[in-house]
Design a protein around this motif. Structure first.
Motif, PDB file in Angstrom:
ATOM      1  N   ILE A 189       0.840  -1.199   0.000  1.00 18.47           N
ATOM      2  CA  ILE A 189       0.000   0.000   0.000  1.00 18.47           C
ATOM      3  C   ILE A 189       0.875   1.250   0.000  1.00 18.47           C
ATOM      4  N   ALA A 190       1.957   1.206   0.772  1.00 22.16           N
ATOM      5  CA  ALA A 190       2.887   2.339   0.813  1.00 22.16           C
ATOM      6  C   ALA A 190       3.517   2.566  -0.561  1.00 22.16           C
ATOM      7  N   LYS A 191       3.906   1.481  -1.237  1.00 25.58           N
ATOM      8  CA  LYS A 191       4.489   1.602  -2.582  1.00 25.58           C
ATOM      9  C   LYS A 191       3.494   2.224  -3.555  1.00 25.58           C
ATOM     10  N   ALA A 192       2.199   2.011  -3.311  1.00 23.25           N
ATOM     11  CA  ALA A 192       1.163   2.556  -4.188  1.00 23.25           C
ATOM     12  C   ALA A 192       0.866   4.023  -3.878  1.00 23.25           C
ATOM     13  N   GLY A 193       1.568   4.591  -2.883  1.00 21.83           N
ATOM     14  CA  GLY A 193       1.390   6.009  -2.584  1.00 21.83           C
ATOM     15  C   GLY A 193       0.540   6.311  -1.364  1.00 21.83           C
ATOM     16  N   PHE A 194       0.289   5.286  -0.548  1.00 20.97           N
ATOM     17  CA  PHE A 194      -0.545   5.484   0.634  1.00 20.97           C
ATOM     18  C   PHE A 194       0.198   5.087   1.905  1.00 20.97           C
ATOM     19  N   GLY A 195       1.460   5.486   1.977  1.00 26.23           N
ATOM     20  CA  GLY A 195       2.309   5.117   3.099  1.00 26.23           C
ATOM     21  C   GLY A 195       1.930   5.755   4.419  1.00 26.23           C
ATOM     22  N   ASP A 196       1.059   6.747   4.381  1.00 20.42           N
ATOM     23  CA  ASP A 196       0.642   7.400   5.627  1.00 20.42           C
ATOM     24  C   ASP A 196      -0.566   6.711   6.276  1.00 20.42           C
ATOM     25  N   LEU A 197      -1.076   5.669   5.640  1.00 26.52           N
ATOM     26  CA  LEU A 197      -2.178   4.903   6.255  1.00 26.52           C
ATOM     27  C   LEU A 197      -1.627   3.893   7.241  1.00 26.52           C
ATOM     28  N   ARG A 198      -2.349   3.703   8.323  1.00 26.72           N
ATOM     29  CA  ARG A 198      -1.990   2.682   9.306  1.00 26.72           C
ATOM     30  C   ARG A 198      -2.996   1.543   9.190  1.00 26.72           C
ATOM     31  N   PRO A 199      -2.583   0.322   9.511  1.00 26.91           N
ATOM     32  CA  PRO A 199      -3.541  -0.792   9.458  1.00 26.91           C
ATOM     33  C   PRO A 199      -4.812  -0.519  10.266  1.00 26.91           C
ATOM     34  N   SER A 200      -4.674   0.179  11.401  1.00 28.33           N
ATOM     35  CA  SER A 200      -5.850   0.461  12.227  1.00 28.33           C
ATOM     36  C   SER A 200      -6.843   1.393  11.537  1.00 28.33           C
ATOM     37  N   ASP A 201      -6.387   2.198  10.564  1.00 20.28           N
ATOM     38  CA  ASP A 201      -7.299   3.073   9.827  1.00 20.28           C
ATOM     39  C   ASP A 201      -8.331   2.259   9.045  1.00 20.28           C
ATOM     40  N   GLY A 202      -7.956   1.043   8.696  1.00 20.00           N
ATOM     41  CA  GLY A 202      -8.851   0.187   7.924  1.00 20.00           C
ATOM     42  C   GLY A 202     -10.156  -0.127   8.636  1.00 20.00           C
ATOM     43  N   TYR A 203     -10.136  -0.160   9.963  1.00 17.62           N
ATOM     44  CA  TYR A 203     -11.362  -0.445  10.702  1.00 17.62           C
ATOM     45  C   TYR A 203     -12.391   0.665  10.471  1.00 17.62           C
ATOM     46  N   LEU A 204     -11.936   1.890  10.472  1.00 16.46           N
ATOM     47  CA  LEU A 204     -12.820   3.024  10.213  1.00 16.46           C
ATOM     48  C   LEU A 204     -13.298   3.000   8.765  1.00 16.46           C
ATOM     49  N   VAL A 205     -12.369   2.785   7.858  1.00 14.82           N
ATOM     50  CA  VAL A 205     -12.677   2.790   6.429  1.00 14.82           C
ATOM     51  C   VAL A 205     -13.722   1.724   6.084  1.00 14.82           C
ATOM     52  N   GLN A 206     -13.653   0.572   6.738  1.00 13.29           N
ATOM     53  CA  GLN A 206     -14.616  -0.499   6.459  1.00 13.29           C
ATOM     54  C   GLN A 206     -16.058  -0.015   6.617  1.00 13.29           C
ATOM     55  N   HIS A 207     -16.290   0.797   7.623  1.00 18.69           N
ATOM     56  CA  HIS A 207     -17.655   1.272   7.873  1.00 18.69           C
ATOM     57  C   HIS A 207     -18.058   2.398   6.926  1.00 18.69           C
ATOM     58  N   LEU A 208     -17.087   3.133   6.435  1.00 17.62           N
ATOM     59  CA  LEU A 208     -17.401   4.233   5.519  1.00 17.62           C
ATOM     60  C   LEU A 208     -17.691   3.746   4.106  1.00 17.62           C
ATOM     61  N   GLN A 209     -17.302   2.527   3.784  1.00 12.16           N
ATOM     62  CA  GLN A 209     -17.621   1.972   2.466  1.00 12.16           C
ATOM     63  C   GLN A 209     -19.131   1.810   2.293  1.00 12.16           C
ATOM     64  N   GLN A 210     -19.840   1.704   3.380  1.00 13.62           N
ATOM     65  CA  GLN A 210     -21.292   1.541   3.342  1.00 13.62           C
ATOM     66  C   GLN A 210     -22.001   2.872   3.150  1.00 13.62           C
ATOM     67  N   GLY A 211     -21.258   3.960   3.197  1.00 13.75           N
ATOM     68  CA  GLY A 211     -21.842   5.286   3.034  1.00 13.75           C
ATOM     69  C   GLY A 211     -21.457   6.185   4.192  1.00 13.75           C
ATOM     70  N   PRO A 212     -21.810   7.465   4.091  1.00 19.00           N
ATOM     71  CA  PRO A 212     -21.459   8.422   5.143  1.00 19.00           C
ATOM     72  C   PRO A 212     -22.009   7.997   6.508  1.00 19.00           C
ATOM     73  N   GLN A 213     -21.228   8.285   7.538  1.00 15.46           N
ATOM     74  CA  GLN A 213     -21.591   7.927   8.914  1.00 15.46           C
ATOM     75  C   GLN A 213     -21.280   9.109   9.825  1.00 15.46           C
ATOM     76  N   THR A 214     -22.034   9.231  10.896  1.00 14.26           N
ATOM     77  CA  THR A 214     -21.700  10.249  11.891  1.00 14.26           C
ATOM     78  C   THR A 214     -20.605   9.706  12.807  1.00 14.26           C
ATOM     79  N   ILE A 215     -19.976  10.612  13.520  1.00 16.37           N
ATOM     80  CA  ILE A 215     -18.947  10.218  14.482  1.00 16.37           C
ATOM     81  C   ILE A 215     -19.551   9.249  15.501  1.00 16.37           C
ATOM     82  N   GLY A 216     -20.734   9.539  15.972  1.00 20.32           N
ATOM     83  CA  GLY A 216     -21.392   8.672  16.956  1.00 20.32           C
ATOM     84  C   GLY A 216     -21.666   7.277  16.419  1.00 20.32           C
ATOM     85  N   GLU A 217     -22.124   7.201  15.173  1.00 16.36           N
ATOM     86  CA  GLU A 217     -22.370   5.894  14.558  1.00 16.36           C
ATOM     87  C   GLU A 217     -21.073   5.096  14.443  1.00 16.36           C
TER      88      GLU A 217
END
Length: 156
Positions: free
Chosen positions: A30-58
């Motif tokens: 992923i870093a080689k593809a230009g996304f070296g500033d992402l951390r594996p833990s960011d993926g947990y948040l991203v997984q939920h955003l793939q379903q559409g916009p979410q509030t912080i509380g959700e």
């Protein structure tokens, strides 16, 4: 007192080591593809955003962490260009978080990286890949891990 189980027989340690190793490979690609500033833990948040916009509380509820913890991650990911925050149309005090184009590009890079690592692992397993995968799938299904994964309930 009995002797500790040899590492070669400890499924938990072996799966932990394999998960850490493969995650490091995916992160490097992923870093080689230009996304070296992402951390594996960011993926947990991203997984939920793939379903559409979410509030912080959700997001906090889905991730099982505080709204402050989610806000901190969202602010950092917004600064990096992966998500955006906008006021909720129903309540101006709430912020809605959604993926940006860069966020979607990172998802595609992650999928490509995982596919590459999967191909490498299958090549190592050779003709035994199907049987091994069936057994791992059975373990994941029987233990409830597969449900946690498919319902996006894995926790950071």
């Amino acid at each position: 007192m009995t002797a500790p189980e040899p590492i070669a027989e400890d499924l938990v340690l072996l799966f932990t080591a394999l998960a850490a190793n493969t995650q490091a490979q995916v992160t490097a690609e992923i870093a080689k593809a230009g996304f070296g500033d992402l951390r594996p833990s960011d993926g947990y948040l991203v997984q939920h955003l793939q379903q559409g916009p979410q509030t912080i509380g959700e997001l906090a509820t889905k991730l099982g962490i505080t709204a402050q913890g989610v806000s901190k991650t969202v602010i950092e990911m917004e600064r990096k260009g992966y998500v955006s925050r906008t006021p909720s149309s129903g309540d101006q005090r709430k912020r809605v978080v959604e993926l940006t184009e860069r966020g979607w590009e990172a998802i595609h890079a992650s999928r490509k990286a995982r596919a590459h690592v999967n191909r490498e692992l299958r090549a190592i397993l050779g003709s035994g890949a199907r049987a091994f995968l069936d057994q791992v799938h059975h373990l994941a299904e029987t233990t409830g891990a597969l449900t946690e994964l498919t319902e996006r309930r894995l926790r950071p």
